[in-house]
Design an enzyme around this catalytic site. Structure first.
Site, PDB file in Angstrom:
ATOM      1  CB  VAL A 118      -0.975   0.009   1.216  1.00  0.00           C
ATOM      2  CG1 VAL A 118      -0.231   0.151   2.523  1.00  0.00           C
ATOM      3  CG2 VAL A 118      -2.044   1.078   1.065  1.00  0.00           C
ATOM      4  CB  CYS A 119       1.846   3.906  -1.801  1.00  0.00           C
ATOM      5  SG  CYS A 119       0.966   4.000  -3.375  1.00  0.00           S
ATOM      6  CE  LYS A 120      -2.097  11.749  -1.003  1.00  0.00           C
ATOM      7  NZ  LYS A 120      -1.554  13.085  -1.246  1.00  0.00           N
ATOM      8  N   GLY A 126      -1.611   4.179  -4.919  1.00  0.00           N
ATOM      9  CA  GLY A 126      -1.434   2.965  -5.708  1.00  0.00           C
ATOM     10  C   GLY A 126      -0.267   2.973  -6.679  1.00  0.00           C
ATOM     11  CG  MET A 174      -2.481   4.419   3.173  1.00  0.00           C
ATOM     12  SD  MET A 174      -3.202   3.108   4.183  1.00  0.00           S
ATOM     13  CE  MET A 174      -3.619   4.021   5.674  1.00  0.00           C
TER      14      MET A 174
END
Length: 99
Positions: free
Chosen positions: A62-64, A66, A90
């Protein structure tokens, strides 16, 4: 590369499935909250952190939003890991956060 939504991931967590979550955002971003139980390894450190990543369980990245998680997935996949990118990252997460 496999894909999953944040909502689908939450359902897997609630069902008690066995996997690991890696958050590849930067330290300042993670300070605003991380998925409980997720391991924080910034994208730039993925290639030097293989010893911290369990190859025997699926990894959800996961990141902010994708993009960075997709890059991390490519690196990990090339090195034999089973990975899934959390699309929407996120920004789409509606579950609890750990601070």
């Amino acid at each position: 590369m496999n894909f999953i939504t944040a909502q689908e991931l939450l359902q897997k967590i609630d069902a008690g499935e066995q996997f690991s979550i890696i958050d590849v955002r930067e330290k300042e971003e993670v300070a605003n909250g991380i998925i409980p139980g997720a391991k924080h390894i910034p994208l730039g450190q993925i290639e030097t952190s293989f010893d911290q990543i369990d190859q025997t369980v699926p990894q959800y990245i996961v990141c902010k939003a994708g993009g960075r998680s997709a890059m991390a997935c490519e690196i990990l996949e090339e090195n034999g890991y089973t990975v899934t990118n959390i699309v929407g990252g996120m920004q789409e997460w509606e579950g609890e956060l750990q601070f």
